[in-house]
Design a protein around this motif. Structure first.
Motif, mmCIF file in Angstrom:
data_model
loop_
_atom_site.group_PDB
_atom_site.id
_atom_site.type_symbol
_atom_site.label_atom_id
_atom_site.label_comp_id
_atom_site.label_asym_id
_atom_site.label_seq_id
_atom_site.Cartn_x
_atom_site.Cartn_y
_atom_site.Cartn_z
ATOM 1 N N CYS A 167 -6.978 -7.822 3.594
ATOM 2 C CA CYS A 167 -6.049 -7.661 4.718
ATOM 3 C C CYS A 167 -6.732 -7.994 6.038
ATOM 4 O O CYS A 167 -6.144 -8.653 6.909
ATOM 5 C CB CYS A 167 -5.524 -6.226 4.761
ATOM 6 N N TRP B 214 0.529 -0.451 9.329
ATOM 7 C CA TRP B 214 -0.567 -0.354 8.342
ATOM 8 C C TRP B 214 -1.925 -0.279 9.036
ATOM 9 O O TRP B 214 -2.856 0.355 8.532
ATOM 10 C CB TRP B 214 -0.515 -1.543 7.369
ATOM 11 N N ASN C 260 -8.934 -4.700 -1.327
ATOM 12 C CA ASN C 260 -7.724 -5.226 -0.696
ATOM 13 C C ASN C 260 -7.689 -4.957 0.811
ATOM 14 O O ASN C 260 -7.040 -5.682 1.554
ATOM 15 C CB ASN C 260 -6.436 -4.761 -1.395
ATOM 16 N N LEU C 261 -8.430 -3.954 1.271
ATOM 17 C CA LEU C 261 -8.543 -3.769 2.719
ATOM 18 C C LEU C 261 -9.297 -4.935 3.346
ATOM 19 O O LEU C 261 -8.892 -5.461 4.395
ATOM 20 C CB LEU C 261 -9.246 -2.457 3.039
ATOM 21 N N SER D 107 0.810 -1.202 0.000
ATOM 22 C CA SER D 107 0.000 0.000 0.000
ATOM 23 C C SER D 107 0.850 1.261 0.000
ATOM 24 O O SER D 107 0.335 2.364 0.055
ATOM 25 C CB SER D 107 -0.918 0.019 1.228
ATOM 26 N N PHE E 106 -4.889 1.525 -0.019
ATOM 27 C CA PHE E 106 -5.887 0.481 0.208
ATOM 28 C C PHE E 106 -7.168 0.812 -0.548
ATOM 29 O O PHE E 106 -7.702 1.909 -0.413
ATOM 30 C CB PHE E 106 -6.230 0.372 1.699
#
Length: 241
Positions: free
Chosen positions: A16, A84, A12-13, A3, A8
């Motif tokens: 994660c 992150w 994709n968040l 990222s 993000f």
């Protein structure tokens, strides 16, 4: 996935967070569930379509000590920057523990990690208190108003006023600039046009501050940002005259 440059997205968040749920469960077991309340840009990203990206994930984290290890492991495995997922937000003026009372359920990952976000009018209240014209604060406010209007569920000053009072006890925590901003935006009501305008202004202000920091290293401080931006706008106006 990294990222650092791409940030993000909602997709994709969520990946994660799913990886975090699995890793936390592996390290913690099922005895003590964890809860994250996503704040700011991450909350906007998960709930609205106008925000395509965020570069940090601020959250209120309620979990055992295994969460820190899980966050670091997922960050290393997915190529994410250090921190992150962080709680830096709790040191800002827009943080209040009352946010927990006004969070709403989003998703549960691996039957162990519950993720919540912040309701619309409370997100607006937070953004007004932060009031940073060089980030996404004002465009996020307009974007939230815009989408709720499109959904047939408009947000008005009465709801925002209640949120401000419930979170901060009143408008003393909101700058005069932010007060004038929300009044003007609600009066105008053309949120599509206003969103584009404020987003472009935020990008321009960010560029001004980056340029200043390059030319005058270590002189950019929180307390002089508004003065720097005002001076840059005044200089631009003189050139245009």
């Amino acid at each position: 996935m990294s990222s650092d440059s791409t940030g993000f997205t909602k997709e994709n968040l969520d990946r994660c967070l799913a990886a975090l749920g699995k890793e936390f469960r592996k390290r913690n077991g099922m005895a003590m569930p964890a809860e994250l309340v996503l704040i700011g840009g991450a909350a906007v990203l998960e709930n609205y379509g106008f925000r395509e990206i965020t570069y940090d994930v601020d959250a209120i984290i309620q979990a055992s000590s295994a969460m820190k290890e899980a966050v670091n492991h997922v960050g290393d495995a997915l190529g994410l920057p250090n921190g992150w997922l962080n709680m830096d937000f709790v040191r800002t003026t827009s943080y209040t523990p009352k946010l927990l009372e006004h969070s709403v359920y989003y998703r549960t990952f691996s039957n162990i990690l519950t993720v919540r976000t912040i309701r619309a009018e409370y997100l607006i209240a937070m953004k007004l208190v932060a009031g940073r014209s060089y980030k996404n604060d004002w465009s996020d406010v307009v974007g939230i108003l815009m989408e709720h209007k499109e959904y047939g569920d408009p947000i008005g000053m009465e709801q925002i006023d209640k949120a401000i009072h419930k979170l901060y006890g009143g408008w003393d925590s909101v700058s005069q600039d932010s007060r004038e901003f929300i009044e003007d935006v609600l009066t105008d009501g053309n949120y599509v046009v206003l969103y584009k305008y404020y987003r472009e202004e935020e990008k321009m202000n960010k560029a001004i501050l980056l340029n200043f920091d390059q030319n005058y290293p270590d002189r950019l401080k929180g307390e002089n940002i508004n003065d720097i931006l005002q001076a840059a706008r005044a200089k631009k106006q003189r050139k245009e005259q």
